[in-house]
Motif scaffolding. Sequence first.
Motif, short mmCIF file in Angstrom:
data_model
loop_
_atom_site.label_atom_id
_atom_site.label_comp_id
_atom_site.label_asym_id
_atom_site.label_seq_id
_atom_site.Cartn_x
_atom_site.Cartn_y
_atom_site.Cartn_z
N THR A 412 0.83 -1.20 0.00
CA THR A 412 0.00 0.00 0.00
C THR A 412 0.87 1.25 0.00
O THR A 412 2.05 1.21 0.37
CB THR A 412 -0.91 0.04 1.25
OG1 THR A 412 -0.10 0.30 2.39
CG2 THR A 412 -1.66 -1.26 1.44
N THR A 413 0.27 2.34 -0.41
CA THR A 413 0.97 3.63 -0.38
C THR A 413 0.25 4.57 0.57
O THR A 413 0.43 5.78 0.54
CB THR A 413 1.01 4.25 -1.79
OG1 THR A 413 -0.34 4.35 -2.27
CG2 THR A 413 1.80 3.37 -2.75
N THR A 414 -0.61 3.99 1.42
CA THR A 414 -1.37 4.78 2.40
C THR A 414 -0.99 4.31 3.80
O THR A 414 -0.12 3.45 3.96
CB THR A 414 -2.89 4.56 2.21
OG1 THR A 414 -3.16 3.18 2.47
CG2 THR A 414 -3.34 4.92 0.81
N ASP A 439 -2.54 9.28 0.94
CA ASP A 439 -1.92 8.39 -0.02
C ASP A 439 -0.67 9.10 -0.54
O ASP A 439 -0.77 10.13 -1.20
CB ASP A 439 -2.90 8.10 -1.16
CG ASP A 439 -2.38 7.03 -2.09
OD1 ASP A 439 -1.14 6.80 -2.11
OD2 ASP A 439 -3.20 6.41 -2.80
N GLY A 441 1.49 7.94 -2.65
CA GLY A 441 1.92 7.51 -3.98
C GLY A 441 3.14 6.60 -3.92
O GLY A 441 3.58 6.20 -2.84
N LYS A 442 3.64 6.27 -5.11
CA LYS A 442 4.72 5.29 -5.25
C LYS A 442 5.94 5.58 -4.39
O LYS A 442 6.57 4.67 -3.84
CB LYS A 442 5.17 5.25 -6.71
CG LYS A 442 4.60 4.08 -7.48
CD LYS A 442 5.45 3.87 -8.74
CE LYS A 442 5.08 2.56 -9.41
NZ LYS A 442 4.80 2.73 -10.83
N SER A 443 6.28 6.85 -4.26
CA SER A 443 7.50 7.20 -3.51
C SER A 443 7.33 6.96 -2.01
O SER A 443 8.30 6.83 -1.28
CB SER A 443 7.82 8.67 -3.73
OG SER A 443 6.82 9.46 -3.08
N LYS A 444 6.08 6.92 -1.59
CA LYS A 444 5.74 6.77 -0.17
C LYS A 444 6.42 7.82 0.71
O LYS A 444 6.91 7.52 1.80
CB LYS A 444 6.06 5.35 0.32
CG LYS A 444 5.11 4.33 -0.25
CD LYS A 444 5.17 3.02 0.50
CE LYS A 444 6.25 2.12 -0.07
NZ LYS A 444 6.41 0.87 0.67
#
Length: 796
Positions: A412-414, A439, A441-444
């Motif tokens: 997850t990115t959340t 959230d 996103g991909k970079s977290k």
Amino acid sequence: MRHFLSTAILVGSLAGHVYGHRQPVSSPHDQAPVRRKTLGFGPRHPHAVYHSTPYTIQTNGFTPQDPYMEPISIARVFIDDVLSTSSAEGLSYKIRDDSYTDKSTGVTHVYVRQLVNGLEVADGDMNINIKDGMVISYGNSFFKGVAPAAGFGHPVNFSKLQDVRVEACKDAHSLTAPTWNQDGQTVLGSAQEPIPAEFLKTLDNNCRTAFSAPEFSTDDPADVRSALLQFMHTATPNAKLAADIENKFEEYAEKLVVAPVHHLTSNDNEMHVEFSIDSVPDAVNPVKARLAYIQVPNAAGDATELQLVWKFEVEMEDNWYDAAVTAHAPHKIVSVVDWAADSAPIPAPENVPATYNVFAWGVNDPSVGERSLEKEPYDTLASPAGWHAIPYAHDPQSTNIRRKGGDFWRNTTTTWGNNVFAQENWEGANNFVSNYRPDAGKSKVFDYPYDPKLTDKADGLEEAKKYINTTVAQLFYTTNRVHDLFYRYGFNEEAGNFQQYNFGRGGRENDGVIANAHDGSGYNNANFMTPPDGQNGRMRMYLWNTALPFRDGDLEAGIVIHELSHGLSIRLTGGPLNSNCLGWGESGGMGEGWGDFIATTIRSNKEYSDYAMGAWAANREDGIRNYIYSTNTTVNPSVYKTLDKPGYWGVHAIGEVWAEILWVVSQRLIEKHGYSESLFPPTPREDGTIPPGDFYRTAAAGKPLVPKHGNSLSIQLVLNGMKLQPCRPNFFQARDAIISADNVLTGGENFCILWNAFAERGLGSDAKIEGQTPWGGGIRTNGYAVPAACQVDDSA
Ligand SMILES: *[C@@H]1O[C@H](CO)[C@@H](O)[C@H](O)[C@H]1NC(C)=O
Ligand SMILES: *[C@@H]1O[C@H](CO)[C@@H](O)[C@H](O)[C@H]1NC(C)=O
Ligand SMILES: *[C@@H]1O[C@H](CO)[C@@H](O)[C@H](O)[C@H]1NC(C)=O
Ligand SMILES: *[C@@H]1O[C@H](CO)[C@@H](O)[C@H](O)[C@H]1NC(C)=O
């Protein structure tokens, strides 16, 4: 110069009335705070004991201390030995399957529940601690008298009851046999197969109609409805509803939908008379009801008698009760524990690690430090998949997603992972899956601004909401960190910790922590609900309108840690499946105290200093307790006897006395063993073994790892003590369990340091209590003595 004595009682009452928080969910966040209603009481157990010296089994032919004998077999011999002195018929027991061997100490914790006439004695508990073939300590609150005759002289016929039940569900039963889960609980269908709608309908019809039909009677234990309504009448915070139940009792009774619960596998000695009751006013889920016995003191007050009761598990908006109500009319509530507890009245993954802009671990609140960018500091032993991964099969957001032979993990990115689900809860209700969470996103990279502006009080909430991303990320970070810390000190899967997936390491699953930020059900507080292992813990954090801009409890680590410590102490005391061991009185108070102690220890530094609890959120220099935590007796004069004072009947006041005592004890251990800058043990090696680093002492193979320093050792002894102590411990028993934990861990090296430190605050070996009452009353005498071995040379 502080004037503590004059403010002590004032703060106590402020804590009770101003720092309360419950308000109706229909108008979240905009009414004057009202205190959450909560009930907690139960009978006294004059015969309950805790022995922290090794027990010699008397049974003929038994070889004591046989290290090759299975701990469970030893437990059985031991129980038979203890029960052999009791001649009563119909007494038996079951060994609970949440018993476990603690790999870090080698102690096997065996939990035993007493059965009488096939029914559980809800407060007939034994916890037996076994190491190297020996019972090193045990607690016992088994009923000792003569068992009542089955049938109880009342018109209850259990076999009849069972017959009706079997009849009612016979068709459904045969339909479902292959798909019922192992416990035969109400969960239907296997994980792979969807449940046919047709089947559900059949089950409902067969099981339910038969049970809403029996004639309504107020003195038939087979009709659970009147006892339940009596309880709801008392428990509901809604006065109008209470009056309504009273006036239209039969109408409410008719509306209840009672369905039997089956257990396909069951112990021969045990009879399950169990129902699930739907449409209960003010309950948010069906109520679980189970017929059992409970012990009540006899007329002389020196022993107990058995009372037939309904045990209810009632989940309400603000409470999660485990209650015992007499089965026969007039229905009396014999005991009740609220699994919700308030804080303050007043293998290495491939994943990219996340980054959070947070008040880092050790920065208690915004008044003592700035935020910084922290790389996901997950512990590879405690959280092998990191904080942002969860198996599809254990993911409440993926219940409708079938795994197509593909990925096991969902990344997850959340703020959603295996240990914690963190989100806003402005509405203040019980849903959480679709609530808002950031959230990244991909970079977290969870990097959000935090700069609340001064507003009118009326706009305080709107202003706070602007920083929800920051708040939820912080709550997620702190809660995960606490998960990992507790894990490393032994709150692992077998011990009943909170995780959705347990990595095949034992314990019950699907119980990560639901962490709600800005919970709309109140202000100026926080709470945590701890059901038994296998059900989610729920933490609700509130905004504090004690200052402008509003202060956000999510950002004060001490409050979050205090709450999470409820989950820890409740799951460790009396075993993972018994959430009723710290309900009220001294044991409930210590439940509060451990949280303050752990929170204070985590924020402390090498240079000693005093600390207040909740000072930033509450906007009070001295925090939300009567005294700040200090070794100085002028600053914090709390001693054991303080519990006798007016204003010390509530669990928070009792708790701060316990936390103060532990604080003094830990300082004495630090004086002896020094201070560790980090409370986190070293990362395990590839083969899973733990390098001692500067954290542990070098240990011989197979021996437990002993933290080197005073602060880490204190946390370890406190956690190990929780595992050893009996259900419903008092101060003496919790003290003895800590001393016993040191004996297991170090061979008793700190015996005299510990005794002397407890004695400093009146909890020495000659401390006593007379006329103890369940809610914490009694006349206490401080004890300043220590055992003879410590009297000459107290540094030994
Ligand atoms: C209880 O019920 C069972 C089954 O209906 C019946 O066989 C038995 O005789 C009953 N016992 C008493 C004491 O009424
Ligand atoms: C998802 O997470 C798991 C567990 O952390 C990891 O093993 C896996 O490689 C990750 N998958 C992707 C696509 O990042
Ligand atoms: C939270 O962050 C998202 C971007 O991740 C942003 O779109 C949203 O506006 C933020 N919420 C608030 C209240 O600032
Ligand atoms: C304890 O606190 C009091 C009040 O603040 C102070 O006067 C006294 O010096 C302190 N004692 C020690 C030993 O620090």
